[in-house]
Design a protein around this motif. Structure first.
Motif, short mmCIF file in Angstrom:
data_model
loop_
_atom_site.label_atom_id
_atom_site.label_comp_id
_atom_site.label_asym_id
_atom_site.label_seq_id
_atom_site.Cartn_x
_atom_site.Cartn_y
_atom_site.Cartn_z
N THR A 120 -84.19 12.81 -32.04
CA THR A 120 -85.58 13.21 -31.77
C THR A 120 -86.47 12.06 -31.32
N LYS A 121 -86.11 10.85 -31.63
CA LYS A 121 -86.94 9.68 -31.31
C LYS A 121 -86.18 8.65 -30.48
N GLY A 122 -85.20 9.08 -29.74
CA GLY A 122 -84.37 8.17 -28.97
C GLY A 122 -85.14 7.33 -27.97
N ALA A 123 -86.04 7.95 -27.23
CA ALA A 123 -86.81 7.21 -26.21
C ALA A 123 -87.66 6.13 -26.87
N GLU A 124 -88.25 6.44 -28.01
CA GLU A 124 -89.09 5.48 -28.70
C GLU A 124 -88.26 4.28 -29.20
N TYR A 125 -87.08 4.56 -29.74
CA TYR A 125 -86.24 3.47 -30.23
C TYR A 125 -85.63 2.68 -29.08
N ASP A 126 -85.36 3.32 -27.96
CA ASP A 126 -84.89 2.60 -26.78
C ASP A 126 -85.97 1.63 -26.30
N TYR A 127 -87.22 2.06 -26.31
CA TYR A 127 -88.35 1.20 -25.95
C TYR A 127 -88.43 -0.01 -26.89
N LEU A 128 -88.34 0.26 -28.19
CA LEU A 128 -88.39 -0.83 -29.17
C LEU A 128 -87.24 -1.81 -28.98
N ARG A 129 -86.04 -1.27 -28.73
CA ARG A 129 -84.89 -2.14 -28.51
C ARG A 129 -85.13 -3.06 -27.31
N GLU A 130 -85.66 -2.52 -26.24
CA GLU A 130 -85.93 -3.33 -25.04
C GLU A 130 -86.95 -4.43 -25.34
N ARG A 131 -87.98 -4.12 -26.12
CA ARG A 131 -88.98 -5.13 -26.47
C ARG A 131 -88.37 -6.24 -27.32
N VAL A 132 -87.50 -5.87 -28.26
CA VAL A 132 -86.83 -6.86 -29.10
C VAL A 132 -85.97 -7.78 -28.24
N GLN B 115 -86.30 -8.40 -25.02
CA GLN B 115 -87.17 -9.21 -24.17
C GLN B 115 -87.81 -10.36 -24.95
N ALA B 116 -87.98 -10.18 -26.24
CA ALA B 116 -88.55 -11.24 -27.08
C ALA B 116 -87.52 -12.31 -27.44
N GLY B 117 -86.27 -12.09 -27.04
CA GLY B 117 -85.24 -13.08 -27.28
C GLY B 117 -84.41 -12.89 -28.53
N ALA B 118 -84.57 -11.78 -29.19
CA ALA B 118 -83.78 -11.49 -30.38
C ALA B 118 -82.67 -10.49 -30.02
N GLU B 119 -81.72 -10.38 -30.91
CA GLU B 119 -80.69 -9.36 -30.77
C GLU B 119 -81.18 -8.10 -31.45
N ALA B 120 -80.68 -6.94 -30.99
CA ALA B 120 -81.07 -5.66 -31.60
C ALA B 120 -79.83 -4.87 -31.95
N ILE B 121 -79.84 -4.29 -33.13
CA ILE B 121 -78.79 -3.36 -33.55
C ILE B 121 -79.47 -2.04 -33.80
N LEU B 122 -79.05 -1.02 -33.09
CA LEU B 122 -79.65 0.31 -33.19
C LEU B 122 -78.72 1.23 -33.98
N ILE B 123 -79.25 1.75 -35.10
CA ILE B 123 -78.49 2.61 -36.00
C ILE B 123 -79.08 4.02 -35.94
N ASP B 124 -78.23 4.99 -35.67
CA ASP B 124 -78.65 6.39 -35.59
C ASP B 124 -78.45 7.08 -36.94
N VAL B 125 -79.52 7.59 -37.52
CA VAL B 125 -79.42 8.36 -38.76
C VAL B 125 -79.82 9.82 -38.54
N GLY B 126 -79.89 10.24 -37.29
CA GLY B 126 -80.25 11.61 -36.96
C GLY B 126 -79.09 12.56 -37.19
N THR B 127 -79.42 13.76 -37.63
CA THR B 127 -78.39 14.77 -37.89
C THR B 127 -78.63 16.06 -37.12
N GLY B 128 -79.63 16.06 -36.24
CA GLY B 128 -80.01 17.30 -35.57
C GLY B 128 -79.34 17.57 -34.25
N GLY B 129 -78.58 16.63 -33.74
CA GLY B 129 -77.93 16.86 -32.46
C GLY B 129 -77.55 15.56 -31.81
N PRO B 130 -77.12 15.63 -30.56
CA PRO B 130 -76.69 14.40 -29.89
C PRO B 130 -77.85 13.44 -29.68
#
Length: 78
Positions: free
Chosen positions: A12-24, A26-41
């Motif tokens: 449900t919030k994939g686009a928002e987390y993708d945006y956050l990942r890109e900002r992280v 761009q700031a020079g840090a590594e990002a690990i994205l963990i999905d805890v959603g259970t409602g669908g792909p």
């Protein structure tokens, strides 16, 4: 190098987390994205999938019935 872990419901919030990942990144840090959603792909690919999180909780994602059970299991797995 700094690593930022982003934990979210990518079904449900994939686009928002993708945006956050890109900002992280761009700031020079590594990002690990963990999905805890259970409602669908997920809307975006995760580094750690919802199925892996459910497995870490000792259950199968497909077997989680009801919001309360799903939230509790995904919290344990995360």
């Amino acid at each position: 190098m700094t690593t930022i872990v982003l934990l979210g419901t990518l079904d449900t919030k994939g686009a928002e987390y993708d945006y956050l990942r890109e900002r992280v990144l761009q700031a020079g840090a590594e990002a690990i994205l963990i999905d805890v959603g259970t409602g669908g792909p997920p809307a975006v690919p995760a580094d750690i999938t919802a199925a892996q999180v459910a497995d870490a909780a000792g259950c199968r994602l497909a077997d989680l019935a009801g919001r309360g059970e799903a939230v509790a299991a995904m919290g344990r797995g995360a």
